[in-house]
Design an enzyme around this catalytic site. Structure first.
Site, PDB file in Angstrom:
ATOM      1  CE  LYS A   1      -4.479   1.077   2.089  1.00 47.70           C
ATOM      2  NZ  LYS A   1      -5.379   0.816   3.225  1.00 47.70           N
TER       3      LYS A   1
ATOM      4  CD  GLU B   1     -19.640  -4.270   8.432  1.00 48.67           C
ATOM      5  OE1 GLU B   1     -18.987  -3.397   7.841  1.00 48.67           O
ATOM      6  OE2 GLU B   1     -19.767  -5.449   8.007  1.00 48.67           O
TER       7      GLU B   1
ATOM      8  NE  ARG C   1     -21.896  -4.604   4.164  1.00 43.61           N
ATOM      9  CZ  ARG C   1     -20.750  -5.001   3.613  1.00 43.61           C
ATOM     10  NH1 ARG C   1     -19.610  -4.799   4.228  1.00 43.61           N
ATOM     11  NH2 ARG C   1     -20.753  -5.625   2.459  1.00 43.61           N
TER      12      ARG C   1
END
Length: 621
Positions: A284, A370, A398
């Site tokens: 990244k 979640e 969610r």
């Protein structure tokens, strides 16, 4: 040739992936280098997501080089890593508008480009969608290829594994690319492993494996022996056992920044049958040292000077609501060891960094899961702990079933600190916290609170924490108003505050639009009631304003449909009260991206818009 074109000579002639595929493979490294520098130059001037895209440059180039997009389908998961994809698919010259009102969408978006197969914003959806596309591709028999590109963070969600489990059973031709940007590129991802990946994806190995399976199909015991031997050989050099068990042929890990090796491996894998998984390791922030060193800090960036080694520091005069929550969390945890803070992979965004450092035994990051976060909290509550789930409004959607069945139905003591409620700005429709009041207030046992400033937020968090049952405090993205704090005291449930006394018109305010409401009320000489609680409602206050005013105006930064204003109207009808009610909030549409100020003004949620709406309504009456 302009200066910009001379800086990116190859990238300038790529207006579509077809142009990219017209280049010799030896030019792909130069294309990648130009693409990375263009991305850095553009985002540093306009703001946006940076580190993720820097890490997927070579992978994006290789994918569009090997696959015949848009005929072949690429499904990105999640969209943070898709900026290079946008640049190569005809949106290079519009990238400077990304995340701005009327500009490019921050994530892949179907309405924006035929190359964006799935509109995304929340993670872990790519494999499910790709499986559906792959099943449909087999039916149409046109040799269409389907590829899901999923980040390692997104792979932590149960939905990704549900999809892989189903794909292993259905067994269509599809490729899942696991973009692993958490591992460092060590020796085992170098030349030896790249060679091994090419070997496993090559025709010789594939024909040998498949031919051997056919030859041994009538010899079960021998077939089992060979299968175990294959797993053992792979297990010595690859970590793909779990994917093999789910029915995928695992290949990798390989260097995700070696574009020519990627092209060769993807070319081999393009013709493989059945579910395939390619594990690529990327870094990244690749190619920009500050982002490599601090990929979290450079995940989403403001405008900055890439020649410096740090992002601009603009310490706000007042804290953000996320910081206010984090400070309250630390203050409360210091006095109550039963407090357990839970986040689904949003430690920084939810203001929990300091809490995680000071109270590591009371802090749990459950990754992008979640549903698990909410039921995990339920288990803690059953055991007598005091769980606090810090979650974005649009992410809590969610886990709605878990919220109802595992928490509210059992009346468990769980506090939901709901961040990013209302208009969030540049992240757009997938992240706008437009629905939480509507989907929360219909659930029995829930207490739902809407603070109007940062001190109210602290008091409501404290009140929800002490409440014996499920409670939610919803607060916006952005900074507070700079009000003074009062000592933490428990609020009386369902009790509003009269902020201004006026005549004829009464505003019933829910949330942090209160300053705008007070400004509009001043011009109208209207009453303002800060309702504070959506559930339970202060029905006594509603009765009083009905008796003294000719119009009630409810204001909320939530969908009007089923929201706090709807609760007021439902109560009035139940009492056969005829006072007219004007509902002001978010319209029945998905709210596009733009700054919070721009979107609120466009939707009439600033003081000018409120005043105009009320006057227009009164004029029509």
């Amino acid at each position: 040739m302009t200066q910009a074109n001379s800086a990116f000579p190859l990238l300038h002639i790529i207006d579509s992936p077809a142009d990219l595929r017209g280049l010799p493979k030896t030019k792909l490294k130069q294309v990648s280098d130009e693409l990375r520098q263009f991305l850095l130059s553009s985002v540093s001037k306009s703001s946006g997501h940076l580190a993720s895209g820097l890490g997927t440059v070579e992978l994006t180039v290789a994918l569009h080089y090997v696959f015949k997009t848009p005929f072949d389908h690429l499904v990105w998961d999640v969209g943070h890593q898709a900026y290079p994809h946008k640049i190569l698919t005809g949106r290079r010259d519009q990238l400077h508008t990304i995340r701005q009102k009327e500009g490019l969408h921050p994530f892949p978006w179907r309405e924006e480009s035929e190359y964006d197969v799935l509109s995304v914003g929340h993670s872990s959806t790519s494999i499910s969608a790709a499986l559906g596309l792959a099943v449909a591709a087999e039916k149409e028999r046109q040799n269409r290829k389907v590829v899901a590109i999923i980040g390692d963070g997104a792979m932590t969600a149960g939905m990704a594994f549900e999809a892989m489990n189903h794909a292993g059973d259905v067994s269509p031709d599809m490729l899942v690319i696991l973009n692993d940007n958490e591992m460092s590129i060590s020796e085992n991802v170098g030349a030896l492993n790249s060679h091994f990946a090419r070997l496993l994806s090559g025709k010789f190995y594939t024909s040998l494996r498949e031919g051997g399976k056919q030859l041994l199909s009538g010899m079960p015991s021998m077939r089992e022996l060979v299968s175990r031997a294959e797993e053992h050989v792979k297990g010595m050099v690859t970590p793909g056992t779990i994917f093999e068990e789910l029915g995928f042929n695992y290949i990798g890990p390989i260097d995700g920044h070696d574009v020519e090796s990627l092209v060769e491996t993807l070319t081999n894998m393009r013709s493989l049958k059945g579910p395939q998984l390619l594990h690529v390791v990327t870094r990244k922030g690749k190619g920009y040292a500050p982002a490599e060193k601090d990929p979290i800090g450079y995940h989403g960036v403001p405008k900055f000077d890439p020649m410096t080694d740090a992002l601009p520091s603009k310490a706000p005069k007042v804290p953000s609501y996320s910081q206010i929550f984090g400070d309250w969390l630390c203050e409360t945890a210091a006095n109550d060891p039963r407090l357990i803070g839970i986040t689904p992979a949003m430690r920084e965004g939810s203001g929990m960094v300091e809490f995680a450092k000071r109270f590591p035994q009371q802090y749990f990051d459950v990754a992008i899961a979640e549903q698990h976060a909410v039921t995990f909290a339920a288990g803690l509550a059953i055991a007598g702990e005091k769980p606090v789930v810090a979650i974005y409004s649009s992410f809590l959607q969610r886990a709605y079933d878990q919220l109802i069945h595992d928490v509210a139905l059992q009346n468990l003591d769980v506090l939901f600190a709901i961040d990013r409620a209302g208009i969030v700005g540049a992240d757009g429709p997938t992240h706008q916290g437009a629905f939480d009041l509507s989907y929360l207030r219909c659930i029995p046992n829930m207490v739902v609170m809407t603070p109007s400033d940062e001190n109210e937020c602290r008091l409501m968090l404290h009140t929800g924490y002490l409440y014996q049952g499920p409670a939610a405090v919803r607060y916006p993205r952005g900074n507070g108003l700079g009000v003074d704090y009062s000592p933490l005291t428990e609020l009386e449930l369902g009790r509003s505050v009269n902020r201004r006394k006026g005549q004829d018109v009464a505003f019933l305010n829910f949330g942090t639009l209160l300053p705008e409401v007070l400004s509009a009320a001043e011009a109208l000489n209207a009453t303002v009631i800060d309702m504070r609680f959506v559930k339970p409602l202060d029905t006594q206050a509603i009765d009083e304003v009905c008796a003294q005013h000719t119009l009630l105006v409810t204001v909320e930064e939530n969908a009007i449909s089923g929201g706090a204003g709807s609760a007021v109207s439902e109560y009035l009808r139940s009492q056969n009260k005829q006072t007219p009610v004007l509902h002001i909030g978010l319209p029945d549409q998905f709210i596009k991206h733009g700054s919070q100020e721009e979107i609120r003004a466009e939707l009439g949620l600033d003081s000018h818009g409120l005043l105009h709406t009320v006057r227009d309504y009164l004029g029509k009456r």
